[in-house]
Scaffold this motif. Sequence first.
Motif, PDB file in Angstrom:
ATOM      1  N   PHE A 342      -4.507  -2.308   0.655  1.00 56.56           N
ATOM      2  CA  PHE A 342      -3.164  -2.009   0.161  1.00 56.56           C
ATOM      3  C   PHE A 342      -2.343  -3.294   0.017  1.00 56.56           C
ATOM      4  CE2 PHE A 342       1.286  -1.545   1.539  1.00 56.56           C
ATOM      5  CZ  PHE A 342       1.793  -0.838   0.465  1.00 56.56           C
ATOM      6  N   TYR A 343      -2.382  -4.124   1.055  1.00 55.71           N
ATOM      7  CA  TYR A 343      -1.598  -5.361   1.000  1.00 55.71           C
ATOM      8  C   TYR A 343      -2.123  -6.314  -0.074  1.00 55.71           C
ATOM      9  CZ  TYR A 343       1.472  -4.441   4.953  1.00 55.71           C
ATOM     10  OH  TYR A 343       2.451  -3.927   5.771  1.00 55.71           O
ATOM     11  N   ALA A 344      -3.430  -6.299  -0.303  1.00 58.84           N
ATOM     12  CA  ALA A 344      -3.991  -7.150  -1.355  1.00 58.84           C
ATOM     13  C   ALA A 344      -3.538  -6.705  -2.729  1.00 58.84           C
ATOM     14  CB  ALA A 344      -5.512  -7.140  -1.267  1.00 58.84           C
ATOM     15  N   SER A 345      -3.361  -5.389  -2.909  1.00 59.62           N
ATOM     16  CA  SER A 345      -2.875  -4.887  -4.202  1.00 59.62           C
ATOM     17  C   SER A 345      -1.376  -5.138  -4.367  1.00 59.62           C
ATOM     18  CB  SER A 345      -3.170  -3.385  -4.326  1.00 59.62           C
ATOM     19  OG  SER A 345      -2.422  -2.628  -3.369  1.00 59.62           O
ATOM     20  N   ARG A 346      -0.682  -5.184  -3.239  1.00 55.20           N
ATOM     21  CA  ARG A 346       0.775  -5.391  -3.287  1.00 55.20           C
ATOM     22  C   ARG A 346       1.129  -6.882  -3.421  1.00 55.20           C
ATOM     23  NH1 ARG A 346       5.032  -3.151   1.321  1.00 55.20           N
ATOM     24  NH2 ARG A 346       6.949  -3.906   0.323  1.00 55.20           N
ATOM     25  N   TYR A 347       0.312  -7.746  -2.785  1.00 55.42           N
ATOM     26  CA  TYR A 347       0.571  -9.186  -2.824  1.00 55.42           C
ATOM     27  C   TYR A 347      -0.692  -9.925  -3.301  1.00 55.42           C
ATOM     28  CZ  TYR A 347       4.456  -7.972   0.351  1.00 55.42           C
ATOM     29  OH  TYR A 347       5.585  -7.426   0.930  1.00 55.42           O
TER      30      TYR A 347
END
Length: 478
Positions: A342-347
């Motif tokens: 999730f964090y990789a897709s967000r940042y």
Amino acid sequence: MKVLFVASEAYPFIKTGGLGDVVYALPKALRKLGIDVRVIIPKYSSIPLSLKNCMETIATFKVKVGWRNQYCGLEYLTYDDVPYYFIDNEYYFKRPQTYGYYDDGERFSYFSKAILESIKYMGDFTPDIIHCNDWQCGIIPVLLKANYSKDAKFNKIKSIFTIHNLKSQGIFPREILNELLNLDETYFNEDALKFYDSVSFMKGGIVFSDAVTTVSNTYAREIQTPFYGEGLGGLLSLKAEKLYGIVNGIDYELYNPKLDKKIFCEYDSQSIKQKVKNKLKFQEELCFTVNEDIPMIGIVTSLVKQKGIDLIIDKLEELLSLDIQIVLLGNGDDYYEDIFQFYASRYPSRISTNIVFDDKLAQQIYAASDMFLMPSLSEPCGIEHLIALKYGSIPIIHETGGLKDTILFYSKYTGNGNGFSFNNYKSEELLDAVNRALDLYKDKASWNKLIRNAMLSNNSWENSAKNYMNLYSKILKK
């Protein structure tokens, strides 16, 4: 001195974790000291065909497992000047995975029995010591004393049991005693194999071996306590007189940025400017901002609570608000995998999440990253931070187990130390340690000094092998 080194895996034949590296590197280091060490593991179907084709069968015989008489083939080859034996039985070992089957108790009961029977077919090699590793081999010291103590070929053989990770204990129903191990009910008591209402292979190794080792001094002390003892803390405390901590090392022929063909640019402690080229190329491949002044933090780990993943997640939003880049490689619990994805897709320009097991990518992370985050809740020894040191990626660790034994806090005033650490297992302390590292990173002279300290840290197997040799001699003199 002759030592039979027994394990469930060994690089390059089969490797699922750090145990495979140890079983490859330590025997090689011991042989350099003049000890006749030989290794024996199962012949798994997943062993590369190029290696299988080099094996020769030296014996076939039957192994009694409860009421069963199972086939065993003993095969042999020499690799990197180390003799290897393989226990061949397709019923038990021709499977896609190494562990995790409903009949693991039967598989490694068979393996343990086959090890002892195979000694009869090794020609002039009769070990003085059988060195057993982790629960899969824990029942060997039990069977050695139960079934072979009156045999002239076996009655002088000593056994050593090494705990690599106390969490995995090999716990099975009590029926395994007779149905698989051919042991009677006298072994189901608190002074033998009984673990609550079950049988523990790990406990068998601890109780019946002549010495118990684990992979760091701090971990040897920790596992005698209720928190780290996994239900065996009291027993280990009682056995403290035969418990030794010997820290793991790494093989600098395998892990050396000067020799590593998997990284973009080779370097050593005298050419650390070349390390930056790895970072710039890696940033480009990850579609990060290409800038050598942006600190890169590497994480190569199993995504499980033991590895301190909850601490990282608790502060991940704050970490990503800083001017840094994070590269994660690992797999494990779905919950943790989903959060990092999730964090990789967000940042996408700040964090790269790689849910795979990829040796080449791991090496590139070590070579490209400026810092290496390893905040384990518990860590018997760990190998990742030792590799990071050699590659000049500065470890940030929680002070536990082998991490505490090998990472010394860096002081810019004295110039001593090789990393950063925090004492209490709290996410606030993790974040504070990261910020201390980031502050020092701005001081290039101090940072380069720290990189050289890290790369020159001696974590080879040479010293550890000498400690094992001394322990072998001590056990044989008793």
